[in-house]
Every structure is written in structure tokens, then in C-alpha cells.
Design an enzyme around this catalytic site. Structure first.
Site, PDB file in Angstrom:
ATOM      1  NE  ARG A 226       0.652  -3.977 -11.332  1.00  0.00           N
ATOM      2  CZ  ARG A 226      -0.568  -3.558 -11.700  1.00  0.00           C
ATOM      3  NH1 ARG A 226      -0.717  -2.371 -12.251  1.00  0.00           N
ATOM      4  NH2 ARG A 226      -1.622  -4.327 -11.513  1.00  0.00           N
TER       5      ARG A 226
ATOM      6  CB  ILE B 256      -4.055  -1.362  -8.721  1.00  0.00           C
ATOM      7  CG1 ILE B 256      -2.967  -0.854  -9.662  1.00  0.00           C
ATOM      8  CG2 ILE B 256      -3.732  -2.781  -8.298  1.00  0.00           C
ATOM      9  CD1 ILE B 256      -1.556  -0.820  -9.024  1.00  0.00           C
ATOM     10  CB  SER B 257      -6.106  -1.099 -14.174  1.00  0.00           C
ATOM     11  OG  SER B 257      -7.113  -0.170 -13.876  1.00  0.00           O
ATOM     12  CD  GLN B 258      -5.064  -7.577 -17.586  1.00  0.00           C
ATOM     13  OE1 GLN B 258      -6.147  -7.105 -17.908  1.00  0.00           O
ATOM     14  NE2 GLN B 258      -4.548  -8.639 -18.147  1.00  0.00           N
TER      15      GLN B 258
END
Ligand code: SAH
Length: 240
Positions: free
Chosen positions: A61, A87-89
Site C-alpha cells: 500500500r 486513497i480509501s481507508q
């Protein structure tokens, strides 16, 4: 006793498979943080799909966030990736990936490539990903990272995802990571029979995540959870 023993073995096997990753993505400085992210933020919150857990334990990530934010990449939160986008959790990525219930070899359309992280997680799960990003710089950057990591099962297009990608339809699953106020009709039309679509929708700061399924041509809609995504916009920046 036998049962306990078997359970222990299964756990060991899962632990071992979570630690195994393709060359280049496991032996990095963040492997430990990544395992903890999967265990504490994702597994502990009820995500149980082994292919999702394995993919998220594998995809680096930190490669998908700006370099000065690498050290925050495994935090329990979304992060800015430039151009006002995020960027999403990790948990949301895991939840949406699990809801798609994809099988290796299936075709998945993503709207909102952003950093490319969600696309990489799906690619790691063995599907063919078609992903569309409206901000050209973000799309190009995502292509660079996905190529560098060797994900050759992701096709990236720069453009307006509202219209879907008719040339490659129908899709077994569609995932939308930006929020329109209403579900785009072209997307439900491009969903295969028996297909699943995961999409946030609603007004700014008041959105829900929906799971749509197509059965005999009809769309069934289920509300999953309240969420907050960036809006889906057209090429002039107007919210859909
Ligand atoms: N899935 C991404 C997170 C994306 S954030 C990741 O894993 O990093 C949402 C993205 O949707 C933003 O990059 C935004 O530019 C994009 N977006 C917004 N409207 C869009 C549209 N109409 N078509 C395609 N992408 C869109």
C-alpha cells in the site's frame, strides 16, 4: 482434541499464506505494518474472505501514496493522493472487495482509479480489472505504479467513468469509488446477469454504500453502511 488440533493447523496455514507474497512485495520495510493492518483493522472487524485478506497482506500500500506519506500508508484512515483526491481507508477497500465476491478470472470494472491501490487488490485476487480515472495525472501515475509492481491484469483508461466501458461489458462486478448522487444507468446496464455492483451514493457528507445485484435483468439494492467518498464528477467538474 482432534478438532482443536485441526483448527490450529488451519490457523497456521492461513498465517503462513498471509506471509507468503510474490517477490518484490513481501520483502519490504512495511511487511510488519501490513500484517498488523490486516489483522487489527480488517480481520478483527469481521472481514473473513481469505482472498481479500491475502491480497491486502500482499499489495504494498505504501507504493500507492505520495512518498512523504509512506510512513502513514498502513494507518486506519484514508490519505490524500493529490488533486483533492484520497486513497480509501484500508477497511473500506477490504469491505468493498469482499462485497464484490469475485472469482479468479472474472472481469471487474472500477470507476475512480485514484492511486490504483483498489485495482491492485482486485488484481491480486486474480480478476481482470478495467479501471477508469477522470484526472489524467492520477491515471498516468497509477499506470506507472501498477506496471512497476507487475500487475499486467489491470487496464487503465483516462475518461469519465459515468458512462462505463461499453467495449468491455458486461462485467461480472463493478466497483465505484467516487459517489454520484444517483446510480448511473450505464453502469447497471453494463453489469452481467448475476453480477454485483458496490457503489457509494448520496449527497455530499450523506452517502450510503450500496450493494446492487442483477437477477433476471432486475436490479436489487441493499444498503450496507454510511460512508464518505469524493463526489463523482463530469469532465467540467460538475457532480453527477
Ligand atoms: N480507488 C481509489 C480511490 C479513489 S478516490 C484508490 O484505490 O486509490 C476517487 C477517484 O474517483 C478520484 O481519483 C477521482 O478523480 C475519481 N473520479 C471522480 N469522478 C470520476 C468519474 N466521473 N470517472 C472516473 N473517475 C472519477
Amino acid at each position: 482434541m482432534t478438532n482443536l488440533h485441526t483448527a490450529g493447523l488451519v490457523l497456521l496455514t492461513v498465517a503462513a499464506s498471509l506471509c507468503m507474497a510474490p517477490a518484490g512485495s513481501s520483502a519490504d520495510d512495511f511487511a510488519d505494518q501490513r500484517q498488523k493492518m490486516v489483522a487489527w483493522q480488517i480481520g478483527a472487524r469481521g472481514i473473513s474472505d481469505a482472498s481479500v485478506l491475502k491480497a491486502m497482506a500482499t499489495v504494498p500500500r505504501h507504493r500507492f501514496v505520495p512518498e512523504d506519506m509512506e510512513h502513514l500508508a498502513y494507518r486506519d484512515s484514508p490519505l490524500p493522493i493529490g488533486h483533492g483526491q484520497t486513497i480509501s481507508q484500508p477497511y473500506i477497500v477490504a469491505l468493498m472487495s469482499q462485497l464484490l465476491a469475485v472469482q479468479p478470472g472474472q472481469r471487474v470494472l472500477e470507476i475512480g482509479t485514484g492511486s490504483g491501490y483498489q485495482a491492485a487488490v482486485l488484481a491480486e485476487m486474480g480478476v481482470l480489472v478495467f479501471t477508469i480515472e477522470i484526472v489524467p495525472e492520477l491515471g498516468r501515475q497509477a499506470v506507472g505504479v501498477l506496471d512497476a509492481l507487475g500487475y499486467d491484469n489491470v487496464r487503465v483508461k483516462i475518461g469519465d467513468g459515468y458512462k462505463g466501458w461499453p467495449e468491455h461489458a458486461p462485467f461480472d462486478a463493478i466497483i465505484v469509488t467516487c459517489a454520484p448522487t444517483r446510480i448511473p444507468k450505464p453502469l447497471t446496464e453494463q453489469l452481467a446477469e448475476g453480477g454485483r455492483m458496490v457503489i457509494p451514493s448520496g449527497e455530499k457528507y450523506d452517502q450510503q454504500l450500496f450493494l446492487l445485484t442483477k437477477q433476471k435483468g432486475k436490479i436489487k439494492q441493499e444498503k450496507i453502511v454510511d460512508v464518505r467518498f469524493v463526489p463523482m464528477v463530469d469532465e467540467r467538474g460538475k457532480t453527477y
